[in-house]
Design an enzyme around this catalytic site. Structure first.
Site, mmCIF file in Angstrom:
data_model
loop_
_atom_site.group_PDB
_atom_site.id
_atom_site.type_symbol
_atom_site.label_atom_id
_atom_site.label_comp_id
_atom_site.label_asym_id
_atom_site.label_seq_id
_atom_site.Cartn_x
_atom_site.Cartn_y
_atom_site.Cartn_z
ATOM 1 C CG ASN A 100 0.675 1.649 8.898
ATOM 2 O OD1 ASN A 100 1.204 0.765 8.039
ATOM 3 N ND2 ASN A 100 -0.473 1.997 9.221
ATOM 4 C CG HIS A 144 -5.266 2.628 7.362
ATOM 5 N ND1 HIS A 144 -5.386 1.228 7.841
ATOM 6 C CD2 HIS A 144 -6.618 3.008 7.019
ATOM 7 C CE1 HIS A 144 -6.665 1.126 8.257
ATOM 8 N NE2 HIS A 144 -7.428 2.057 7.832
HETATM 9 C C1 GRF Z 1 -1.993 -2.880 2.209
HETATM 10 O O1 GRF Z 1 -3.526 -2.926 1.800
HETATM 11 C C2 GRF Z 1 -1.765 -1.914 3.157
HETATM 12 O O2 GRF Z 1 -2.584 -0.788 3.212
HETATM 13 C C3 GRF Z 1 -2.436 -2.710 4.505
HETATM 14 O O3 GRF Z 1 -1.769 -3.935 4.109
HETATM 15 C C4 GRF Z 1 -1.980 -4.208 2.797
HETATM 16 C C5 GRF Z 1 -0.261 -4.668 2.550
HETATM 17 O O4 GRF Z 1 -0.186 -5.187 1.225
HETATM 18 N N1 GRF Z 1 -1.755 -2.118 5.674
HETATM 19 P P1 GRF Z 1 1.092 -5.491 0.682
HETATM 20 O O5 GRF Z 1 1.891 -6.402 1.389
HETATM 21 O O6 GRF Z 1 2.133 -4.209 0.604
HETATM 22 O O7 GRF Z 1 1.043 -5.974 -0.625
#
Ligand code: GRF
Length: 207
Positions: A113, A115
């Site tokens: 994941n 974050h």
């Molecule tokens: C990112 O900021 C990620 O850290 C969080 O959700 C967002 C997803 O952005 N978990 P994307 O869909 O990859 O543009």
């Protein structure tokens, strides 16, 4: 053995795009196999198709079953592509659902994941806003293995971003996102090239 890559998304898919592009351009030894969204409207689905990766929708809205029952639908799709707990890397990239403990156990140390904070600071929702409100001078992003907790699994890569005086949640999120793309690619590469192993809560780098 070449790992098969599945990416789970819910929206924009910019991390997914960064990973898929890097796999191609940097010849990362992993096979992008399927992108799965829980939302039919996720913008990332079109991007994945354009990049030549199969897409699937496992709609979560209105689903009446348990979390594990939903996750079994995901497993069903994964098995359609012959993706198993032995040959897979599953990247959560803005996938806005919590996975069941059963799913996590089945794919132990196979799920990543990203974050948008330096964990263990600011887990959960609105990490960038939490960082601004707390007054810290730096934040950033973390790529970690997924365990049963929320944003608690073994950490693989972190990237730091300095917070400016006049930053808002939006401006900080934008700068963190640039680092997210770098960090996620780095982590996928490390795993694809079998350069790390997990020992307890720690990620060890192999030479
Ligand atoms: C990112 O900021 C990620 O850290 C969080 O959700 C967002 C997803 O952005 N978990 P994307 O869909 O990859 O543009």
């Amino acid at each position: 053995m070449l790992l098969k890559l599945a990416i789970l998304i819910s929206g924009r898919g910019s991390n997914m795009k960064a990973i898929l592009n890097a796999v191609k351009k940097q010849n990362i030894p992993i096979k992008p196999t399927v992108v799965i969204s829980n939302k039919p409207t996720a913008k990332g689905l079109k991007i994945a198709s354009k990049l030549g990766v199969q897409t699937e929708i496992v709609e979560s809205k209105g689903f009446q079953g348990t979390r594990w029952e939903y996750d079994q639908k995901i497993i069903h799709v994964l098995s359609k592509y012959d993706i198993t707990s032995k040959n897979s890397l599953i990247c959560l990239a803005g996938f806005m659902r919590i996975l069941s403990p059963e799913f996590i156990k089945k794919f132990k140390n196979r799920i990543l994941n990203i974050h948008p904070s330096i964990l263990p600071a600011f887990p959960g929702l609105d990490a960038q806003r939490q960082a601004i409100e707390s007054g810290v001078s730096h934040s950033g992003c973390t790529v970690h293995f997924v365990d049963e907790g929320v944003d608690t699994g073994p950490i693989i890569v972190q990237e730091i971003v300095k917070i400016k005086n006049d930053d808002t949640e939006e401006t900080l999120s934008k700068r963190i996102l640039v680092k997210e793309h770098k960090a996620y690619v780095k982590a996928v590469k490390l795993i694809a090239e079998k350069k790390i192993k997990v020992v307890g809560r720690n990620v060890k780098f192999l030479s």
